[in-house]
Design an enzyme around this catalytic site. Sequence first.
Site, PDB file in Angstrom:
ATOM      1  N   LEU A  91       0.827  -1.209   0.000  1.00  0.00           N
ATOM      2  CA  LEU A  91       0.000   0.000   0.000  1.00  0.00           C
ATOM      3  C   LEU A  91       0.857   1.253   0.000  1.00  0.00           C
ATOM      4  O   LEU A  91       0.402   2.322  -0.388  1.00  0.00           O
ATOM      5  CB  LEU A  91      -0.922   0.008   1.226  1.00  0.00           C
ATOM      6  CG  LEU A  91      -1.947  -1.126   1.313  1.00  0.00           C
ATOM      7  CD1 LEU A  91      -2.692  -1.054   2.638  1.00  0.00           C
ATOM      8  CD2 LEU A  91      -2.921  -1.050   0.152  1.00  0.00           C
ATOM      9  N   LYS A 120       5.285   2.805   0.743  1.00  0.00           N
ATOM     10  CA  LYS A 120       6.663   2.609   1.178  1.00  0.00           C
ATOM     11  C   LYS A 120       7.143   3.850   1.909  1.00  0.00           C
ATOM     12  O   LYS A 120       6.815   4.968   1.527  1.00  0.00           O
ATOM     13  CB  LYS A 120       7.577   2.328  -0.023  1.00  0.00           C
ATOM     14  CG  LYS A 120       7.273   1.017  -0.727  1.00  0.00           C
ATOM     15  CD  LYS A 120       8.261   0.742  -1.840  1.00  0.00           C
ATOM     16  CE  LYS A 120       7.972  -0.601  -2.495  1.00  0.00           C
ATOM     17  NZ  LYS A 120       8.953  -0.905  -3.571  1.00  0.00           N
ATOM     18  N   GLY A 121       7.918   3.645   2.950  1.00  0.00           N
ATOM     19  CA  GLY A 121       8.452   4.754   3.720  1.00  0.00           C
ATOM     20  C   GLY A 121       9.911   4.522   4.054  1.00  0.00           C
ATOM     21  O   GLY A 121      10.488   3.476   3.742  1.00  0.00           O
ATOM     22  N   GLY A 167      10.208   1.458   6.476  1.00  0.00           N
ATOM     23  CA  GLY A 167       9.594   0.182   6.146  1.00  0.00           C
ATOM     24  C   GLY A 167       8.458   0.354   5.158  1.00  0.00           C
ATOM     25  O   GLY A 167       8.355   1.383   4.487  1.00  0.00           O
ATOM     26  N   ASN A 168       7.609  -0.667   5.081  1.00  0.00           N
ATOM     27  CA  ASN A 168       6.530  -0.680   4.099  1.00  0.00           C
ATOM     28  C   ASN A 168       5.195  -1.002   4.765  1.00  0.00           C
ATOM     29  O   ASN A 168       5.150  -1.525   5.878  1.00  0.00           O
ATOM     30  CB  ASN A 168       6.826  -1.720   3.011  1.00  0.00           C
ATOM     31  CG  ASN A 168       8.166  -1.482   2.346  1.00  0.00           C
ATOM     32  OD1 ASN A 168       8.539  -0.345   2.074  1.00  0.00           O
ATOM     33  ND2 ASN A 168       8.907  -2.556   2.095  1.00  0.00           N
ATOM     34  N   VAL A 169       4.116  -0.702   4.028  1.00  0.00           N
ATOM     35  CA  VAL A 169       2.772  -1.039   4.482  1.00  0.00           C
ATOM     36  C   VAL A 169       2.137  -1.954   3.447  1.00  0.00           C
ATOM     37  O   VAL A 169       2.219  -1.691   2.242  1.00  0.00           O
ATOM     38  CB  VAL A 169       1.906   0.224   4.672  1.00  0.00           C
ATOM     39  CG1 VAL A 169       0.526  -0.155   5.190  1.00  0.00           C
ATOM     40  CG2 VAL A 169       2.571   1.190   5.640  1.00  0.00           C
ATOM     41  N   LYS A 190       1.801  -2.586   8.842  1.00  0.00           N
ATOM     42  CA  LYS A 190       2.938  -1.675   8.723  1.00  0.00           C
ATOM     43  C   LYS A 190       4.171  -2.394   9.258  1.00  0.00           C
ATOM     44  O   LYS A 190       4.227  -2.752  10.440  1.00  0.00           O
ATOM     45  CB  LYS A 190       2.658  -0.403   9.524  1.00  0.00           C
ATOM     46  CG  LYS A 190       3.644   0.737   9.310  1.00  0.00           C
ATOM     47  CD  LYS A 190       3.134   1.990  10.035  1.00  0.00           C
ATOM     48  CE  LYS A 190       3.995   3.196   9.792  1.00  0.00           C
ATOM     49  NZ  LYS A 190       3.437   4.407  10.474  1.00  0.00           N
ATOM     50  N   ASP A 195       0.660  17.252  14.407  1.00  0.00           N
ATOM     51  CA  ASP A 195       1.100  17.143  13.010  1.00  0.00           C
ATOM     52  C   ASP A 195      -0.080  16.868  12.080  1.00  0.00           C
ATOM     53  O   ASP A 195      -0.008  16.011  11.200  1.00  0.00           O
ATOM     54  CB  ASP A 195       2.158  16.047  12.880  1.00  0.00           C
ATOM     55  CG  ASP A 195       3.010  16.197  11.619  1.00  0.00           C
ATOM     56  OD1 ASP A 195       3.056  17.315  11.064  1.00  0.00           O
ATOM     57  OD2 ASP A 195       3.613  15.202  11.190  1.00  0.00           O
TER      58      ASP A 195
END
Length: 309
Positions: free
Chosen positions: A49, A51-52, A55-57, A72, A166
């Site tokens: 879903l 990428k960061g 890590g990834n989702v 996540k 935020d």
Amino acid sequence: MSSPRAVVQLGKAQPAGEELATANQTAQQPSSPAMRRLTVDDFEIGRPLGKGKFGNVYLARLKESHFIVALKVLFKSQIEKEGLEHQLRREIEIQAHLQHPNILRLYNYFHDARRVYLILEYAPRGELYKELQKSEKLDEQRTATIIEELADALTYCHDKKVIHRDIKPENLLLGFRGEVKIADFGWSVHTPSLRRKTMCGTLDYLPPEMIEGRTYDEKVDLWCIGVLCYELLVGYPPFESASHSETYRRILKVDVRFPLSMPLGARDLISRLLRYQPLERLPLAQILKHPWVQAHSRRVLPPCAQMAS
């Protein structure tokens, strides 16, 4: 946890995604963290879903209950390298205890030798930021609905002494009906005194007291609602400038320039929120009662929330 304009996306909507979200209405939800220890083998892992940096989702389904979630997956080495262990623990601690129709649920979490796994509610319609990019700006009805949902969710957070700090389109996801879900509690803080003095958040959304390093409280979230309302209606944040220094200057002077197309009711609401003095900002209860919000919002609570109320 996320950098401005670059966040993990928990749901790029696909036709199948809505069917999966509907299926969740009858599927059993994940058990609470106290029930038993989960492992990655308890899940069927689907498409990514988002990428960061850490890590990834993934879209995922619990094998036992067929409940659809967003999984996540964070890499411990990256988190430790950036010194963000405390921030991650704080995010988990805060989000796991929040249950509101407009806050993304954190159902459970577990870890192995290399990774931390957060079992999150799946938001099939993705980021509000993506909707805003596609549409350029939103109409009064959509914006007022989002503002009402957000004000109600933040009332719940503030009652529990949680400041988000935020709020921005990247951290707002969209549920099956398009309802807002506040996500990414990496910057949020639980503090019984509701008073802090640390710098965080996104530049365009920073309130004057945080830029100046003054002590601040939950009223930073009121400022963010004002900035968000402006951005949704206009297509860009009110203090956006060519340089950081110019953005800072405009924020400190509260240099808001309203386009002629701005509806008068929305302009009134934004003007009451973007105040240099936090005590002068319109309280959440008054946002919910504001004539422009009342006239244009079409908020519909999901069935579970209606039954609870």
